[in-house]
Design a protein around this motif. Structure first.
Motif, PDB file in Angstrom:
ATOM      1  N   VAL A 145      -8.138  -3.745  -0.927  1.00 32.60           N
ATOM      2  CA  VAL A 145      -9.266  -5.267  -0.216  1.00 32.60           C
ATOM      3  C   VAL A 145     -10.388  -4.427   0.451  1.00 32.60           C
ATOM      4  N   PRO A 146     -11.130  -3.919   0.057  1.00 24.90           N
ATOM      5  CA  PRO A 146     -12.053  -2.825   1.248  1.00 24.90           C
ATOM      6  C   PRO A 146     -12.729  -3.415   2.125  1.00 24.90           C
ATOM      7  N   ALA A 147     -13.053  -2.751   3.448  1.00 24.53           N
ATOM      8  CA  ALA A 147     -13.880  -3.261   4.556  1.00 24.53           C
ATOM      9  C   ALA A 147     -15.738  -3.512   4.624  1.00 24.53           C
ATOM     10  N   GLY A 148     -15.472  -4.516   5.355  1.00 25.78           N
ATOM     11  CA  GLY A 148     -16.645  -4.376   5.233  1.00 25.78           C
ATOM     12  C   GLY A 148     -18.135  -5.158   4.308  1.00 25.78           C
ATOM     13  N   LEU A 149     -17.091  -5.837   2.972  1.00 27.50           N
ATOM     14  CA  LEU A 149     -18.553  -6.912   2.795  1.00 27.50           C
ATOM     15  C   LEU A 149     -18.690  -8.108   2.914  1.00 27.50           C
ATOM     16  N   ALA A 168     -17.430  -9.751  -4.845  1.00 23.89           N
ATOM     17  CA  ALA A 168     -16.008  -8.407  -5.536  1.00 23.89           C
ATOM     18  C   ALA A 168     -15.047  -9.512  -5.027  1.00 23.89           C
ATOM     19  N   TYR A 169     -15.253 -10.496  -4.294  1.00 26.44           N
ATOM     20  CA  TYR A 169     -13.979 -11.622  -4.094  1.00 26.44           C
ATOM     21  C   TYR A 169     -13.885 -13.016  -4.013  1.00 26.44           C
ATOM     22  N   ILE A 170     -13.456 -13.813  -3.981  1.00 26.08           N
ATOM     23  CA  ILE A 170     -13.951 -15.219  -3.449  1.00 26.08           C
ATOM     24  C   ILE A 170     -12.614 -15.203  -2.065  1.00 26.08           C
ATOM     25  N   LEU A 171     -12.368 -16.258  -1.355  1.00 25.22           N
ATOM     26  CA  LEU A 171     -12.006 -16.607  -0.542  1.00 25.22           C
ATOM     27  C   LEU A 171     -12.014 -18.281  -0.300  1.00 25.22           C
ATOM     28  N   LYS A 172     -11.279 -18.736  -1.294  1.00 27.28           N
ATOM     29  CA  LYS A 172     -11.083 -20.519  -1.244  1.00 27.28           C
ATOM     30  C   LYS A 172     -10.197 -20.949  -0.023  1.00 27.28           C
ATOM     31  N   ILE A 173     -10.427 -21.758   1.050  1.00 24.50           N
ATOM     32  CA  ILE A 173      -9.814 -22.372   1.986  1.00 24.50           C
ATOM     33  C   ILE A 173      -9.845 -23.986   1.789  1.00 24.50           C
ATOM     34  N   PHE A 174      -8.460 -24.346   1.638  1.00 23.97           N
ATOM     35  CA  PHE A 174      -8.323 -25.601   1.313  1.00 23.97           C
ATOM     36  C   PHE A 174      -8.610 -26.793   2.433  1.00 23.97           C
ATOM     37  N   ARG A 175      -9.515 -27.723   2.179  1.00 20.03           N
ATOM     38  CA  ARG A 175      -9.680 -28.421   3.396  1.00 20.03           C
ATOM     39  C   ARG A 175      -8.169 -29.350   4.035  1.00 20.03           C
ATOM     40  N   VAL A 203      -5.685 -12.217  -4.583  1.00 20.20           N
ATOM     41  CA  VAL A 203      -5.711 -10.656  -4.212  1.00 20.20           C
ATOM     42  C   VAL A 203      -4.429 -11.082  -2.433  1.00 20.20           C
ATOM     43  N   ALA A 204      -4.765 -11.873  -1.739  1.00 18.65           N
ATOM     44  CA  ALA A 204      -4.244 -12.094  -0.785  1.00 18.65           C
ATOM     45  C   ALA A 204      -4.428 -13.605  -0.329  1.00 18.65           C
ATOM     46  N   TRP A 205      -3.787 -14.298   0.668  1.00 21.90           N
ATOM     47  CA  TRP A 205      -3.463 -15.452   0.329  1.00 21.90           C
ATOM     48  C   TRP A 205      -3.076 -15.487   2.685  1.00 21.90           C
ATOM     49  N   PRO A 221     -10.662 -11.892  -7.264  1.00 18.82           N
ATOM     50  CA  PRO A 221     -11.297 -11.739  -7.710  1.00 18.82           C
ATOM     51  C   PRO A 221     -12.430 -13.112  -7.925  1.00 18.82           C
ATOM     52  N   PHE A 222     -13.847 -12.303  -7.817  1.00 25.58           N
ATOM     53  CA  PHE A 222     -15.283 -13.153  -8.321  1.00 25.58           C
ATOM     54  C   PHE A 222     -15.113 -12.570  -9.124  1.00 25.58           C
ATOM     55  N   LEU A 223     -16.034 -13.265 -10.541  1.00 24.15           N
ATOM     56  CA  LEU A 223     -16.528 -12.801 -11.418  1.00 24.15           C
ATOM     57  C   LEU A 223     -18.040 -13.146 -11.230  1.00 24.15           C
ATOM     58  N   PRO A 224     -18.854 -11.788 -11.350  1.00 24.94           N
ATOM     59  CA  PRO A 224     -20.300 -12.003 -10.387  1.00 24.94           C
ATOM     60  C   PRO A 224     -20.919 -13.291 -11.781  1.00 24.94           C
ATOM     61  N   ASP A 225     -21.045 -12.100 -12.630  1.00 30.89           N
ATOM     62  CA  ASP A 225     -21.819 -12.665 -13.630  1.00 30.89           C
ATOM     63  C   ASP A 225     -21.042 -13.947 -14.297  1.00 30.89           C
TER      64      ASP A 225
END
Length: 472
Positions: A145-149, A168-175, A203-205, A221-225
């Motif tokens: 995963v690249p830095a600085g996103l 590029a990526y989406i992080l879901k945080i479970f409340r 990708v990560a967790w 991964p995030f699908l921007p379109d």
């Protein structure tokens, strides 16, 4: 930026820190979209763990209750709290309040998940796996995963909190946190191992080991379109455009995911006793919901008929792992192709229950209900649009799976009914103006209907035969 002068939590017990936070959180939590205790006061609050991610940010797991029963287990929630002397105007919406006592007295507390700096910190932790107290940050060793996103908060109404990084990526945080591995990590990971490309692979967790092992967040991964199915369906309705081809392809995508799930996880044989237990659970949910949603009461006897039909079945399709909460908001259309997301299941149900093998017909029923929801959200209501989408979806599913869900009439009707009851409870609690939508389906389902809309010998059509039959 806040000037941070808060004491380090390591110098204070959770009980001591709670003296600063209890009053603030008891007032703030019930107002949050993701808080499950709507309509109940938070009277019991305990701090299960505290981890300092940086001097201005505390990671908390808290347990809440309403004081109604000493034996009732509280819900566990994940919070990231920022603490400082002055809150900048750009974070005014994230303010929780100013502590008046305890170690944080005189300091402002805010929701740090609304702050880009804390979102940056979470991504950096996931990029470089390691630990922070009871927290464990992990990633797929094959992915860098690249830095600085640049992070941005996903501004949609949902039961969790998500950040998108650099499109590029989406992080879901479970409340709301439940013990055990969350299906939204477990299932996509297993599908990736099967080579299923319909579901973005984790990708990560990160997770916690205390007070009980639990998944806290997942990076994918995030699908921007991409456009979610709900938005696409509403655009179709607004424009008067046909949606049958998209529905057909969505049926094929659903079946493809179900086939991959059947290969990744153990199957279960359907039994008459299993059908009776399932029907009994549906009846119990109906009875419980009718006590909270009085609009259901005139229809209870009719709805029970669907569950009685299910209880009388001797067999059915094999049970397997499924999505568990499939609807148009859980699918994405990008590049003329559907992807399936959000395998968390219904968050109100225990994780152990969500991980149990179930009939794939339940997922089909959820999507059929979603087409009806979309059609009824626009005026005038277009029942023919929903009917055509439902038929197209089932036809596409049948081509890929080699069996037609419409031939499982009693099972399909029972799951549709159970889903509509769930929707009625949800809308009554969260969006009362939407209650007429599931109530219209409940009135229809309560009427006695043939046990199979497609018949036990419904042929499996090709796309071209389906398209011609619909006048395409």
């Amino acid at each position: 930026m806040c000037k941070v002068v808060a004491p380090r939590p390591s110098g204070h017990s959770p009980a001591h820190l709670l003296t600063s936070l209890a009053d603030l959180l008891q007032a703030w939590l019930p107002e949050q979209r993701w808080f499950a205790g709507k309509g109940r006061r938070v009277t019991d609050l305990s701090l299960l763990s505290v981890t300092e991610l940086h001097p201005a940010c505390l990671h908390l797991l808290i347990s809440t209750g309403d004081g109604s029963s000493p034996s009732r287990p509280g819900d566990c929630y994940q919070l990231l709290l920022g603490v400082g002397e002055v809150l900048p105007p750009r974070l005014a919406h994230a303010r929780i309040g100013r502590a008046s006592q305890g170690p944080l007295a005189g300091l402002t507390v805010y929701d740090a998940l609304q702050e880009p700096r804390s979102a940056d910190l979470l991504l950096e932790r996931l990029r470089t796996p390691g630990t922070a107290g009871p927290l464990r940050f992990e990633r797929d060793a094959k992915v860098t995963v690249p830095a600085g996103l640049t992070p941005r908060l996903l501004d949609v109404e949902q039961s969790n909190t998500s950040h998108v990084y650099g499109n590029a990526y989406i992080l879901k945080i479970f409340r709301r946190v439940r013990p055990g591995i969350n299906p939204d990590l477990e299932v996509p990971w297993a599908l990736a191992r099967q080579g299923c490309t319909r579901v973005p692979a984790p990708v990560a967790w990160f997770r916690t080991s205390e007070p009980l092992p639990a998944t806290l967040g997942v990076l994918q991964p995030f699908l921007p379109d991409a456009v979610d199915g709900w938005t696409l369906a509403l655009e179709s309705l607004t424009a008067g455009r046909d949606f049958r081809e998209e529905a057909y392809e969505l049926g094929r995508a659903t079946a493809e995911v179900h086939l991959a799930l059947a290969a990744a996880f153990a199957l279960g044989a359907p039994t008459a006793d299993g059908n009776r237990r399932l029907a009994a659970a549906m009846i119990e949910r109906l009875d419980t919901t009718s006590r909270s949603v009085p609009e259901l009461l005139p229809h209870v006897d009719g709805l029970r008929g669907a569950f009685d039909e299910l209880a009388a079945l001797d067999s059915g399709r094999p049970v397997q792992r499924i999505h568990g909460d499939l609807h148009l908001g859980q699918v994405l259309w990008a590049g003329e192709r559907w992807s399936v997301i959000d395998f968390e299941g219904e968050p109100a149900r225990p994780i152990a229950e969500r991980r149990q093998p179930q009939s794939p017909v339940r997922d089909v029923a959820g999507m059929l209900r979603s087409f009806d929801y979309a059609a009824r959200s626009r005026h005038p209501w277009r029942p023919e649009w929903a009917r055509r989408c439902r038929d197209a979806y089932c036809a596409g599913y049948a081509v890929q799976a080699r069996w037609d869900p419409r031939a499982q009439g009693a099972l399909l009707r029972a799951h549709e009914t159970d889903r509509a009851v769930y929707e009625a409870l949800y809308e009554a609690r969260h969006r009362p103006d939407w209650l007429p939508v599931p109530m219209a389906a409940i009135a229809r389902l309560a009427e006695h209907a043939p046990s199979s809309s497609g018949g036990p010998h419904t042929p499996v059509p090709s796309f071209h035969s389906f398209h011609s039959a619909q006048g395409g």
